[in-house]
Design a protein around this motif. Sequence first.
Motif, mmCIF file in Angstrom:
data_model
loop_
_atom_site.group_PDB
_atom_site.id
_atom_site.type_symbol
_atom_site.label_atom_id
_atom_site.label_comp_id
_atom_site.label_asym_id
_atom_site.label_seq_id
_atom_site.Cartn_x
_atom_site.Cartn_y
_atom_site.Cartn_z
ATOM 1 N N TYR A 1 0.862 -1.187 0.000
ATOM 2 C CA TYR A 1 0.000 0.000 0.000
ATOM 3 C C TYR A 1 0.895 1.233 0.000
ATOM 4 O O TYR A 1 1.857 1.321 0.778
ATOM 5 C CB TYR A 1 -0.889 -0.018 1.243
ATOM 6 C CG TYR A 1 -1.713 1.232 1.471
ATOM 7 C CD1 TYR A 1 -2.901 1.429 0.775
ATOM 8 C CD2 TYR A 1 -1.321 2.193 2.407
ATOM 9 C CE1 TYR A 1 -3.672 2.567 0.995
ATOM 10 C CE2 TYR A 1 -2.086 3.323 2.632
ATOM 11 C CZ TYR A 1 -3.261 3.507 1.923
ATOM 12 O OH TYR A 1 -4.015 4.632 2.154
ATOM 13 N N GLN B 1 -11.353 -8.691 3.272
ATOM 14 C CA GLN B 1 -11.602 -10.121 3.414
ATOM 15 C C GLN B 1 -11.290 -10.569 4.836
ATOM 16 O O GLN B 1 -12.037 -11.361 5.431
ATOM 17 C CB GLN B 1 -10.753 -10.903 2.407
ATOM 18 C CG GLN B 1 -11.221 -10.776 0.968
ATOM 19 C CD GLN B 1 -10.336 -11.556 0.022
ATOM 20 O OE1 GLN B 1 -9.109 -11.566 0.137
ATOM 21 N NE2 GLN B 1 -10.947 -12.229 -0.922
ATOM 22 N N HIS C 1 -8.915 -4.555 -0.511
ATOM 23 C CA HIS C 1 -9.805 -5.704 -0.666
ATOM 24 C C HIS C 1 -9.325 -6.863 0.203
ATOM 25 O O HIS C 1 -10.130 -7.557 0.840
ATOM 26 C CB HIS C 1 -9.850 -6.129 -2.133
ATOM 27 C CG HIS C 1 -10.719 -7.329 -2.387
ATOM 28 N ND1 HIS C 1 -12.095 -7.288 -2.281
ATOM 29 C CD2 HIS C 1 -10.404 -8.619 -2.725
ATOM 30 C CE1 HIS C 1 -12.598 -8.495 -2.540
ATOM 31 N NE2 HIS C 1 -11.594 -9.308 -2.807
ATOM 32 N N PHE C 2 -8.005 -7.060 0.253
ATOM 33 C CA PHE C 2 -7.454 -8.128 1.099
ATOM 34 C C PHE C 2 -7.774 -7.865 2.564
ATOM 35 O O PHE C 2 -8.190 -8.752 3.300
ATOM 36 C CB PHE C 2 -5.938 -8.216 0.907
ATOM 37 C CG PHE C 2 -5.277 -9.214 1.825
ATOM 38 C CD1 PHE C 2 -5.343 -10.569 1.552
ATOM 39 C CD2 PHE C 2 -4.608 -8.792 2.968
ATOM 40 C CE1 PHE C 2 -4.744 -11.499 2.407
ATOM 41 C CE2 PHE C 2 -4.018 -9.704 3.824
ATOM 42 C CZ PHE C 2 -4.075 -11.062 3.535
ATOM 43 N N GLU D 1 -4.902 1.033 -8.347
ATOM 44 C CA GLU D 1 -5.322 -0.357 -8.507
ATOM 45 C C GLU D 1 -4.712 -1.248 -7.429
ATOM 46 O O GLU D 1 -5.406 -2.053 -6.803
ATOM 47 C CB GLU D 1 -4.927 -0.877 -9.896
ATOM 48 C CG GLU D 1 -5.390 -2.306 -10.159
ATOM 49 C CD GLU D 1 -5.058 -2.776 -11.573
ATOM 50 O OE1 GLU D 1 -5.258 -3.973 -11.851
ATOM 51 O OE2 GLU D 1 -4.592 -1.956 -12.383
ATOM 52 N N ASN D 2 -3.414 -1.071 -7.181
ATOM 53 C CA ASN D 2 -2.750 -1.906 -6.193
ATOM 54 C C ASN D 2 -3.231 -1.585 -4.777
ATOM 55 O O ASN D 2 -3.414 -2.485 -3.949
ATOM 56 C CB ASN D 2 -1.235 -1.721 -6.281
ATOM 57 C CG ASN D 2 -0.482 -2.832 -5.569
ATOM 58 O OD1 ASN D 2 -0.689 -4.014 -5.857
ATOM 59 N ND2 ASN D 2 0.379 -2.469 -4.645
ATOM 60 N N ASN D 3 -3.454 -0.306 -4.500
ATOM 61 C CA ASN D 3 -3.966 0.073 -3.176
ATOM 62 C C ASN D 3 -5.340 -0.531 -2.923
ATOM 63 O O ASN D 3 -5.652 -0.967 -1.810
ATOM 64 C CB ASN D 3 -4.039 1.589 -3.055
ATOM 65 C CG ASN D 3 -2.686 2.224 -2.766
ATOM 66 O OD1 ASN D 3 -1.694 1.530 -2.577
ATOM 67 N ND2 ASN D 3 -2.648 3.542 -2.754
ATOM 68 N N LYS D 4 -6.182 -0.540 -3.943
ATOM 69 C CA LYS D 4 -7.514 -1.112 -3.784
ATOM 70 C C LYS D 4 -7.450 -2.625 -3.599
ATOM 71 O O LYS D 4 -8.263 -3.204 -2.881
ATOM 72 C CB LYS D 4 -8.387 -0.740 -4.979
ATOM 73 C CG LYS D 4 -8.821 0.722 -4.954
ATOM 74 C CD LYS D 4 -9.758 1.078 -6.096
ATOM 75 C CE LYS D 4 -10.250 2.516 -5.955
ATOM 76 N NZ LYS D 4 -11.146 2.920 -7.062
ATOM 77 N N LYS D 5 -6.470 -3.270 -4.235
ATOM 78 C CA LYS D 5 -6.282 -4.707 -4.016
ATOM 79 C C LYS D 5 -5.905 -4.974 -2.571
ATOM 80 O O LYS D 5 -6.388 -5.915 -1.948
ATOM 81 C CB LYS D 5 -5.208 -5.248 -4.956
ATOM 82 C CG LYS D 5 -5.643 -5.402 -6.399
ATOM 83 C CD LYS D 5 -4.505 -5.961 -7.250
ATOM 84 C CE LYS D 5 -4.943 -6.100 -8.707
ATOM 85 N NZ LYS D 5 -3.817 -6.588 -9.561
ATOM 86 N N ASN D 6 -5.020 -4.140 -2.031
ATOM 87 C CA ASN D 6 -4.639 -4.286 -0.632
ATOM 88 C C ASN D 6 -5.814 -4.023 0.280
ATOM 89 O O ASN D 6 -6.006 -4.712 1.294
ATOM 90 C CB ASN D 6 -3.497 -3.311 -0.310
ATOM 91 C CG ASN D 6 -2.141 -3.854 -0.689
ATOM 92 O OD1 ASN D 6 -1.534 -4.604 0.058
ATOM 93 N ND2 ASN D 6 -1.668 -3.494 -1.861
#
Length: 213
Positions: free
Chosen positions: A154, A192, A188-189, A181-186
Amino acid sequence: MYESLRQITECMCDWHHSISDEWLNTCKNLVNLKKRLVSEIELDGEIYRNVIDYSRYLNVRSQEIIQDLASLKLNEGCCISQRIKAENSIQDKIRRYKTRKEQGKIPIKKCLNDLFGVRLIGPGRLGKQELDQFLGENLKHRKLSCKDSSKNGYRALHVYIMKDNLCFPWELQIWCNEDEENNKKNHHFYKQEYTKWEETYKKGGNLEWYGTL
């Protein structure tokens, strides 16, 4: 991006101080957020009720803040979104701070510093030193704190808007659009992991950032 940053910070500071003053005049159980610790928060106690009451008050005033943010003339390529932290998300953050190595021996002000948050995404990546210099030269009349919050993939700078130790800070996240995009993936993780906890202990609420402007 600098002009967008200045406008957003000024707008947030004005609203933060206005709402903080209203809150101080109506709250019956004021808490020194620097002296009181996360470990002291009981989920059915006075401090916790204070937190939730403030969050609910923010929700009542949120449309006015959103309208002001939407009226700003941002630099090309910049966009903002905002959110008020949901009750179940607040509970989860308190839980995580209590189970970290510090066992909650951290000031509440440092933990619950993002009950209201704005995210600015724009072109160009700022460094902390660069941001500190800009804030010092252009917003030195405001009480602000800057932190490089980049970790585990992030990448972002966070600015905290403050008034005094009786008032909850607000958070401004600054993202480079290349990191979005990468920040949003983090994010999202993280969601979860949070959802696993929520399914076990709580239901309801909303963790999403909403209202891209």
